[in-house]
Every structure is written in C-alpha cells, then in structure tokens.
Scaffold this active site. Structure first.
Site, PDB file in Angstrom:
ATOM      1  N   HIS A 384       0.754  -1.237   0.130  1.00  0.00           N
ATOM      2  CA  HIS A 384      -0.198   0.054  -0.106  1.00  0.00           C
ATOM      3  C   HIS A 384       1.054   1.227  -0.089  1.00  0.00           C
ATOM      4  O   HIS A 384       0.819   2.115  -0.601  1.00  0.00           O
ATOM      5  CB  HIS A 384      -0.904   0.230   1.196  1.00  0.00           C
ATOM      6  CG  HIS A 384      -1.919   1.253   1.500  1.00  0.00           C
ATOM      7  ND1 HIS A 384      -3.166   0.996   1.027  1.00  0.00           N
ATOM      8  CD2 HIS A 384      -1.525   2.449   1.810  1.00  0.00           C
ATOM      9  CE1 HIS A 384      -3.796   2.195   1.168  1.00  0.00           C
ATOM     10  NE2 HIS A 384      -2.734   3.349   1.924  1.00  0.00           N
ATOM     11  N   GLU A 385       1.596   1.372   0.950  1.00  0.00           N
ATOM     12  CA  GLU A 385       2.742   2.557   0.768  1.00  0.00           C
ATOM     13  C   GLU A 385       3.615   2.579  -0.222  1.00  0.00           C
ATOM     14  O   GLU A 385       4.110   3.686  -0.722  1.00  0.00           O
ATOM     15  CB  GLU A 385       3.377   2.563   2.304  1.00  0.00           C
ATOM     16  CG  GLU A 385       2.647   2.511   3.591  1.00  0.00           C
ATOM     17  CD  GLU A 385       1.685   3.602   3.673  1.00  0.00           C
ATOM     18  OE1 GLU A 385       1.755   4.805   2.939  1.00  0.00           O
ATOM     19  OE2 GLU A 385       0.442   3.326   4.243  1.00  0.00           O
ATOM     20  N   HIS A 388       1.948   4.514  -2.705  1.00  0.00           N
ATOM     21  CA  HIS A 388       1.889   5.968  -2.765  1.00  0.00           C
ATOM     22  C   HIS A 388       3.161   6.348  -3.147  1.00  0.00           C
ATOM     23  O   HIS A 388       3.252   7.495  -3.945  1.00  0.00           O
ATOM     24  CB  HIS A 388       1.817   6.138  -0.917  1.00  0.00           C
ATOM     25  CG  HIS A 388       0.365   6.129  -0.541  1.00  0.00           C
ATOM     26  ND1 HIS A 388      -0.505   6.742  -1.182  1.00  0.00           N
ATOM     27  CD2 HIS A 388       0.054   5.419   0.492  1.00  0.00           C
ATOM     28  CE1 HIS A 388      -1.638   6.375  -0.512  1.00  0.00           C
ATOM     29  NE2 HIS A 388      -1.348   5.894   0.538  1.00  0.00           N
ATOM     30  N   HIS A 391       3.642   6.392  -6.849  1.00  0.00           N
ATOM     31  CA  HIS A 391       2.923   7.456  -7.418  1.00  0.00           C
ATOM     32  C   HIS A 391       3.570   8.785  -7.325  1.00  0.00           C
ATOM     33  O   HIS A 391       3.869   9.616  -8.338  1.00  0.00           O
ATOM     34  CB  HIS A 391       1.640   7.615  -6.569  1.00  0.00           C
ATOM     35  CG  HIS A 391       0.657   8.472  -7.346  1.00  0.00           C
ATOM     36  ND1 HIS A 391      -0.744   8.601  -6.834  1.00  0.00           N
ATOM     37  CD2 HIS A 391       0.418   9.237  -8.401  1.00  0.00           C
ATOM     38  CE1 HIS A 391      -1.621   9.210  -7.608  1.00  0.00           C
ATOM     39  NE2 HIS A 391      -0.533   9.694  -8.655  1.00  0.00           N
TER      40      HIS A 391
END
Length: 592
Positions: A384-385, A388, A391
């Site tokens: 998940h991180e 980020h 991105h």
C-alpha cells in the site's frame, strides 16, 4: 526496542534531504534569507511576462527549501516522538513555514489583481506556457482569495490552526501508555497503538477482549481533552471556510481539488443502501467463528483460523515485488531500489509514530514509515505505502515542480491498486486451499476496513461539521453517542456493539485531516476498476495506469482519473466495487 538496535538496512536514509542536523540548520537560515529576497518582487510581479516567470521560479525555490526543512524535521520527530531535539526542530520549522507563508502572502493576490485574459496573454511567453493549468486553477479560486493584508493575517493564523492536530499527535504517540493485555493463560502482552490491531487478530479471545477494554479505557480517561481538540479542529475548518466565502467547511475542503459534493454524498448513500450485504458478512463471521455473540473485539479475528500465515519482512518484500510484475520492468526495478536505497523505516521502536505513511519532497526519496509485523496485514501495508511512493516517484520524474504532487483525491488509488494486484497474485500462486480462504477473507476485510469503515468515518466527519455549523457543540457525550449509533447502523443486528467502541473516534488521526477519509473509499473503488482493467487488458491498461501515476496535478483529479478509466462522477465505480464485495462474500460462504 530502541532504534539503535535496528539494522541499518531497515532504517530509512534521510541523507538526500540533509546529511546532518548541522546541515539542516544552515538550510533553515538560508530559507529566511531567500524569502526576504523574494519580497523584492512585491508590486513588480506583473511588470512583464519575464518578471512574472522570474517571480514564479523564485517562489518555487523558497517553497522547495521550506518543504525540505519541514519534512526532515517531522520525519526525524516521527522516528521518536519523545525526542526533545526533533520536537524543537519541528516546532521551529513549522513556525518558520508560517513566517515564510506570511512573507510571500502578496504573491497570489498580486497575480489575481490582473484580469485572467491579461495573464493568458502573458502566458504566450514560451517559458510561461507550462503554467497554463496553474493559472486556470489559481483564477478558479479568485473569489475565495482575499486581500494581501487578509492573506497575510491568515498565514500568521496558520500556525495556530495546527495546534489541535499537533497536540493530539503528541498525546497519542508520546504521552499515552497502556496497561499490558493479558491472555487466557495469564501471560502479559504489550499494548500500544501499534500493537492493538495485532492483538485484535489473536486466536485468544480472552486476550482480544482484555486488550479491547484496556485500550479504550485509556482513551476514555482522555476523552474530554480529545473532544476539545476535535471541537477546535472543526472550528478551525469552519473559520477558514467562512473567511474564504465558502458555503460550508466540507465545500471548502472539496473545492481545493475541484471535487463536487455529490461524490462523497453518493458514496455514503451507496454504502448505506448496501449495508444488508455487510450484515450478511458479519453473520457469516459469527457462524464460522462459532460464537453465540459476535463482539467488536471479534471483528479483526480471521475467520479462517487454522492457517499458519506468518510472513517475515524479507519474504514480504519478495512477494510484493513479484506481484507488481504486471506493471512492467521499470516499475519493478524502482520497487527494488526502494528496498536497496533505504526508502523505508521498517520496525516499531520506542516513541515511534504509530501507523504507516509515505512522505517526502520533490527533492527527496518518497520515504515510507512502517511499524511492521511479520503478518499478512503488514505485507499489504507495505505494498500500500509503496503504491503511494511510486505515485510520488513517477510524478516527480515526469512533472515540473508546479505539478509535482498529486491531489488528496487521487492519493489512495495507487496504494489500493497495489493491494488488489497483491491479492490476485496470492490467490493465483498459493495452492494451499486454507490459505486461499484466508486470503479471500483478507480481501473482504479490505472492503470492510476501506469502503465500509472509512465511509462510516466520512459520515461521522460530515455530521459533526454540520452539527457545529448549525450551532451545536462537540461535547464528549455528543461525539460518543453519535459514533456509537453509527456503529449500530453499520454493523447491524448480528454484532454486539460494545459500549467502549463509542471512544473509537478519539483514536482516529484522520479526523484532523479535513475531509480526507471519504477518499479512501472512493480511491478503493477506483482502484478496483483500474486493477481489474490491468488484469484483463494487460499492456493498454498498464499504459493508461502509468500515465495516471505520472500525471501529478497537471489536470484536475476527476479528469485524471476519468482518463485512467474510473469516472467518479458516476455511481459505477462504487456500485461495481460493492457488487464485487457481495460476490466475494458468497464465494467465501460457499467455500466454508
């Protein structure tokens, strides 16, 4: 555990921000000097296209400098929130950021003093052409931008506005201590904000119940203080919305990213309309766990319980990297660099900020803070991180500074797409039937924790702002009663709503993020749409997705996401995600 006991490879390397605190101090001084020099543009910005461009570049320079200074201090403080040195550095940096904002408060009003047509004409000057979207967005906010004098005052007030969230953060991470939770054998288990969910997943129901009670007992002891902090946070949001002439705090928050209020409204409506499916999942959980009563301290316990699914960090790294192979060699290569170049601070240590996040600057690595446990949840947090951070990385690689960040509305899409791809990878590559059931249950838990839970938070956040805007007060009693009633509505008839859950709102830091939480649910829905396209279509969808990751803020977020394949102004992404949840509940029920 003390941070010094952690091997270097599991600690982030902040040297691309500053190699030492002394270097930070030099940068701290340089920021003010550059800000003072920037004041020389006052009254001259619109003299010519050349002067406008020069002013923008100098404004960006100061912005980059103060962002680096502030980020380093905060990252260091988060390593150990009890460290007085970094508490002081963070406070100084925040105060300086407010001063810098005040010193440059003439910048936006001076540009907006011109007619938009004048600025568009000046933009014919080739170096200014890249700022067309910047100018368009700036003039969209013209009616909410105040005089230079008022902007200066608001900049000075900004530091005061951070007091509720900063105080809450210190209380949560530095001052709160919890009594050890005790299991059925009488053995103690350390209870912290970081370990709480881990204990809630335990097979030992006595431990779960004890941890639940002791955890919320501490929050109960601070509940009036936290209610006062949240009241102050909401008051701040309402104050700024009124001063900037927005109809409400929520509309002010959504205006920043040009998001219509219909988006969070239809999310809440859609989820409320589908609560029966969630009730069905709770009923299944109660049946499979063999409980006469399903309590809220049973909610995190995996319902596939006969599975040994410990995943050491090194193994999690491998699985995550392989699961992202669909996104191409370059994507995977950068993921490996994230591990090798120490983007990540991995393990929980004394005083470390709870939770997990990805954070950095245009000039730094996109750092990741974790409090990693060797379990499947932590592996999903890792990917998940990394979503980020990728991105951020691709945005900064492909966009100039002015568009070098992405909006909050887009922030949870990449992270959740990573999770969806990891889920698909595990289901395809793990052949143990019980583990597959476990993964499917975990997938349903992602829905529960992201779409249903975050929508409940969004409804709570909307309601408490509405309450204050209508003249109400956020007393501890009101907050607890309203939160308790929302839990009763969302969990339904097959869950015993333990009274202590009424204090849960007090442990949610996102209540201080100004209408952030609904975007977890919309982001999850968009991610389901994009990940399904990647899995079904391959390269064409990957190309669109990579363009999405590389777009930054060069367009409005709704438009960026629409181009990627998820139109959040329609009900389709949320309803399709909820339909998938329904299908997954039925699939797991059949397997069990």
């Amino acid at each position: 555990m003390n941070k010094s006991e952690i091997q270097e490879q599991y600690r982030w390397d902040l040297s691309d921000l500053f190699t030492s605190d002394d270097e930070w101090e030099e940068a701290f001084k340089a920021v003010r000097e550059n800000a003072e020099a920037f004041k020389g543009f006052k009254g001259r910005i619109l003299e010519s296209p050349e002067r406008l461009y020069e002013a923008i570049k100098e404004h960006e320079k100061v912005s980059r400098m103060i962002t680096n200074v502030l980020t380093y201090a905060r990252l260091r403080k988060d390593e150990n929130t009890k460290n007085a040195t970094y508490q002081s550095m963070t406070a100084r940096a925040e105060k300086l950021a407010t001063e810098i904002s005040e010193m440059g408060s003439f910048f936006t009003p001076e540009i907006l003093s011109a007619a938009y047509e004048t600025i568009k004409e000046m933009s014919l000057y080739p170096p200014l052409k890249m700022y067309e979207q910047f100018f368009e967005d700036l003039f969209r906010s013209k009616k909410h931008t105040l005089s230079e004098e008022m902007e200066s005052v608001l900049a000075q007030v900004g530091e005061l506005g951070d007091v509720p969230s900063n105080t809450y953060g210190m209380l949560l991470n530095a001052d709160m201590t919890f009594e050890d939770a005790v299991d059925a054998k009488g053995d103690p288990h350390k209870l912290t904000n970081g370990s709480y969910i881990q204990l809630m997943m335990s097979a030992d129901r006595t431990l779960r119940q004890d941890a639940f009670g002791k955890y919320y007992k501490v929050y109960e002891g601070h509940i009036n203080t936290i209610a006062t902090l949240l009241q102050s946070e909401v008051n701040k949001n309402i104050f700024f919305s009124k001063v900037r002439k927005h109809p409400s705090a929520r509309e002010a928050a959504l205006f920043q990213n040009n998001i219509p209020t219909s988006v969070p409204d239809q999310l809440i409506e859609a989820v409320n309309a589908n609560l029966e499916t969630f009730y069905k999942y709770m009923k299944l959980r109660k049946k499979v766990l063999g409980l006469d009563e399903l309590h809220l301290y049973d909610i995190y316990r995996p319902i596939v319980t006969n599975v040994d699914f410990d995943i050491p960090y090194e193994e999690a790294k491998t699985m995550v990297t392989e699961s992202l192979g669909l996104l191409g060699e370059n994507y995977q290569k950068t993921i490996r660099e994230a591990f090798e170049q120490r983007w990540i601070d991995v393990y929980e240590t004394e005083g470390k900020r709870s939770g997990a996040y990805s954070w950095g600057t245009y000039d730094s690595k996109p750092y990741i803070l974790l409090n990693h446990k060797d379990n499947i949840d932590s592996m999903f947090t890792l990917t998940h991180e990394l979503g980020h951070s990728m991105h951020s990385y691709l945005t900064r690689e492909n966009q100039p500074y002015v568009y070098g960040n992405y909006s909050i509305f887009l922030a949870e899409v990449a992270s959740t797409t990573n999770e969806a791809l990891l889920n698909d990878y595990l289901l395809k590559n793990i052949h143990d039937e019980d583990k597959k059931k476990y993964i499917l249950n975990h997938y349903l838990e992602q829905f529960r924790g992201t779409i249903f839970r975050q929508t409940m938070f969004a409804e709570f956040e909307r309601d408490i702002h509405d309450h204050v805007e209508k003249g109400g007060a956020l007393t501890a009693e009101f907050l607890c009663d309203h939160y308790l009633n929302l839990n009763k509505k969302y969990f339904g008839p097959d869950v015993v709503i333990d009274d202590a859950i009424k204090y849960e709102w007090a442990r949610i830091p996102h209540m201080y993020y100004n209408f952030y939480v609904y975007q977890y649910a919309t982001g999850f829905s968009a991610a389901i749409a994009l990940s399904n396209a990647i899995l079904k279509e391959g390269e064409p969808a990957v190309k669109c997705y990579t363009e999405f990751l590389s777009s930054g803020s060069k367009d409005y977020p709704i438009d960026i996401l629409r181009k990627a394949g998820a139109d959040m102004e329609t009900e389709a992404p949320v309803n399709n995600a909820l339909a998938l949840f329904t299908s997954a509940v039925e699939e797991l029920e059949a397997l069990l």
